[in-house]
Design a protein around this motif. Structure first.
Motif, PDB file in Angstrom:
ATOM      1  N   ILE A 183       0.852  -1.192   0.000  1.00 57.97           N
ATOM      2  CA  ILE A 183       0.000   0.000   0.000  1.00 57.97           C
ATOM      3  C   ILE A 183       0.886   1.239   0.000  1.00 57.97           C
ATOM      4  O   ILE A 183       2.034   1.188   0.453  1.00 57.97           O
ATOM      5  CB  ILE A 183      -0.960   0.037   1.213  1.00 57.97           C
ATOM      6  N   PRO A 184       0.398   2.364  -0.528  1.00 58.84           N
ATOM      7  CA  PRO A 184       1.208   3.589  -0.534  1.00 58.84           C
ATOM      8  C   PRO A 184       1.544   4.032   0.892  1.00 58.84           C
ATOM      9  O   PRO A 184       0.748   3.830   1.814  1.00 58.84           O
ATOM     10  CB  PRO A 184       0.301   4.617  -1.220  1.00 58.84           C
ATOM     11  N   ASN A 185       2.719   4.650   1.060  1.00 55.59           N
ATOM     12  CA  ASN A 185       3.135   5.027   2.411  1.00 55.59           C
ATOM     13  C   ASN A 185       2.859   6.485   2.765  1.00 55.59           C
ATOM     14  O   ASN A 185       3.156   6.916   3.878  1.00 55.59           O
ATOM     15  CB  ASN A 185       4.617   4.718   2.638  1.00 55.59           C
ATOM     16  N   ASP A 186       2.310   7.288   1.820  1.00 53.93           N
ATOM     17  CA  ASP A 186       1.939   8.648   2.203  1.00 53.93           C
ATOM     18  C   ASP A 186       0.572   8.620   2.877  1.00 53.93           C
ATOM     19  O   ASP A 186      -0.265   7.752   2.594  1.00 53.93           O
ATOM     20  CB  ASP A 186       1.938   9.593   0.996  1.00 53.93           C
ATOM     21  N   THR A 187       0.347   9.544   3.769  1.00 52.36           N
ATOM     22  CA  THR A 187      -0.807   9.502   4.668  1.00 52.36           C
ATOM     23  C   THR A 187      -2.131   9.319   3.944  1.00 52.36           C
ATOM     24  O   THR A 187      -2.919   8.422   4.259  1.00 52.36           O
ATOM     25  CB  THR A 187      -0.874  10.791   5.512  1.00 52.36           C
ATOM     26  N   ALA A 217       6.769   3.158  -6.309  1.00 51.81           N
ATOM     27  CA  ALA A 217       7.504   1.886  -6.316  1.00 51.81           C
ATOM     28  C   ALA A 217       6.591   0.666  -6.373  1.00 51.81           C
ATOM     29  O   ALA A 217       7.050  -0.440  -6.685  1.00 51.81           O
ATOM     30  CB  ALA A 217       8.395   1.803  -5.078  1.00 51.81           C
ATOM     31  N   LEU A 218       5.310   0.839  -6.093  1.00 57.42           N
ATOM     32  CA  LEU A 218       4.414  -0.315  -5.989  1.00 57.42           C
ATOM     33  C   LEU A 218       4.303  -1.142  -7.270  1.00 57.42           C
ATOM     34  O   LEU A 218       4.335  -2.376  -7.206  1.00 57.42           O
ATOM     35  CB  LEU A 218       3.037   0.141  -5.506  1.00 57.42           C
ATOM     36  N   LEU A 278       5.048  -9.222  -4.310  1.00 52.62           N
ATOM     37  CA  LEU A 278       3.948  -9.149  -3.361  1.00 52.62           C
ATOM     38  C   LEU A 278       2.810 -10.045  -3.818  1.00 52.62           C
ATOM     39  O   LEU A 278       2.743 -10.435  -4.985  1.00 52.62           O
ATOM     40  CB  LEU A 278       3.442  -7.700  -3.268  1.00 52.62           C
ATOM     41  N   ASP A 279       1.915 -10.356  -2.920  1.00 52.91           N
ATOM     42  CA  ASP A 279       0.719 -11.097  -3.314  1.00 52.91           C
ATOM     43  C   ASP A 279      -0.280 -10.182  -4.017  1.00 52.91           C
ATOM     44  O   ASP A 279      -1.042 -10.629  -4.877  1.00 52.91           O
ATOM     45  CB  ASP A 279       0.082 -11.744  -2.088  1.00 52.91           C
ATOM     46  N   ALA A 280      -0.257  -8.909  -3.640  1.00 53.00           N
ATOM     47  CA  ALA A 280      -1.128  -7.914  -4.271  1.00 53.00           C
ATOM     48  C   ALA A 280      -0.638  -6.530  -3.859  1.00 53.00           C
ATOM     49  O   ALA A 280       0.174  -6.400  -2.935  1.00 53.00           O
ATOM     50  CB  ALA A 280      -2.582  -8.110  -3.851  1.00 53.00           C
ATOM     51  N   ALA A 281      -1.119  -5.505  -4.538  1.00 50.81           N
ATOM     52  CA  ALA A 281      -0.759  -4.136  -4.182  1.00 50.81           C
ATOM     53  C   ALA A 281      -1.867  -3.194  -4.606  1.00 50.81           C
ATOM     54  O   ALA A 281      -2.517  -3.400  -5.635  1.00 50.81           O
ATOM     55  CB  ALA A 281       0.557  -3.728  -4.843  1.00 50.81           C
ATOM     56  N   VAL A 282      -2.080  -2.165  -3.796  1.00 51.44           N
ATOM     57  CA  VAL A 282      -3.013  -1.103  -4.155  1.00 51.44           C
ATOM     58  C   VAL A 282      -2.189  -0.005  -4.826  1.00 51.44           C
ATOM     59  O   VAL A 282      -1.274   0.546  -4.215  1.00 51.44           O
ATOM     60  CB  VAL A 282      -3.749  -0.553  -2.922  1.00 51.44           C
TER      61      VAL A 282
END
Length: 275
Positions: free
Chosen positions: A140-144, A191-192, A199-203
């Motif tokens: 998941i993205p790391n920005d808030t 980077a996702l 990964l198994d999945a990513a948003v």
């Protein structure tokens, strides 16, 4: 033919920006006269592509000169708009801007909303949400704001359940139910797509998905609904420049029937016009 300036950026762990805009001559303040080019910072896809369409097909007739500068991160376009290195930017949504202005002390304001890029959940292995492995890792993205947005997407589709009342600052700590015992890996949004195979999945944000040859309308396991969606992307300027004649011309062109048709024809539902 595209005629843009691409700018690569690096953000240190402490959040300090190391890219000097002097490398491409953008340390000079952008002009403010009606005949000066309007310099716009934009993400490459779809923002710069939409601006290039305007530049190549509509701007000259409207008496507008455009210069598009591409940035690959979500920080520099706002800091460059704030310090006057560029006149405007086009890459972000309201919750992200509100959070950015609050944390960075900037004074960026929206001018007009142009499009929505639906956030989506992607996987190289699972063909459906039900097929996600128990105990799998989801990026998941790391920005808030985008992290909260990603978690809300998973909540809306029954993959997790968030605690009641969590807003645009939700984190994995706010997950109340996690039936598949998923683990969440927080990564820089850009980077996702590159790490999806690990990964198994990513948003993934819509612009980064499209840049990586993913088709949100076809490839996403789940996709944000455009109905009442607060994450439309807009043209933005530093407060006080909203009435700049060049900005007003671009506002009108970005919400023209020609741009709407371009978005519909080129992105086929993966980017949705908001006007």
């Amino acid at each position: 033919m595209r005629n843009t300036i691409k700018i690569a950026t690096t953000v240190l762990a402490a959040g300090a920006l190391t890219l000097g805009l002097t490398a491409c001559g953008s340390d000079k303040k952008s002009g403010s006269g009606e005949n000066d080019p309007l310099v716009i910072a934009a993400s490459p896809v779809p923002h710069a592509e939409i601006l290039d369409f305007v530049k190549d097909n509509l701007a000259e007739k409207a008496g507008l000169k455009l210069e598009v500068r591409e940035f690959t991160d979500y920080v520099t376009p706002n800091t460059a708009t704030e310090d006057g290195s560029v006149d405007a930017n086009y890459f972000q949504n309201q919750p992200y801007l509100d959070d950015f202005n609050k944390k960075k002390g900037t004074h960026i304001v929206p001018v007009v909303t142009v499009h929505l890029e639906p956030l989506g959940l992607y996987s190289d292995t699972a063909k459906s949400v039900d097929a996600l492995e128990k105990g799998g890792t989801v990026g998941i993205p790391n920005d808030t704001v985008n992290e909260a947005r990603a978690l809300k997407l998973l909540d809306a589709n029954g993959i997790i359940t968030l605690k009641k009342g969590v807003g645009n600052e939700a984190t994995p700590d706010d997950i109340e139910k996690n039936p598949k015992d998923l683990e969440f890996k927080e990564l820089e949004a850009a980077a996702l797509p590159r790490t999806l195979e690990d990964l198994d999945a990513a948003v993934i944000n819509g612009n980064y998905a499209i840049e990586s040859d993913l088709k949100p309308s076809e490839d996403a396991l789940v996709l944000e609904s455009p109905k009442d969606n607060p994450y439309g992307n807009f043209l933005a300027v530093k407060e006080g420049k909203e009435k700049d004649a060049r900005v007003l011309k671009l506002k009108k062109l970005l919400t023209s029937p020609e741009v709407k048709k371009f978005i519909e024809d080129k992105y086929k539902g993966s980017v949705i016009a908001s006007f």
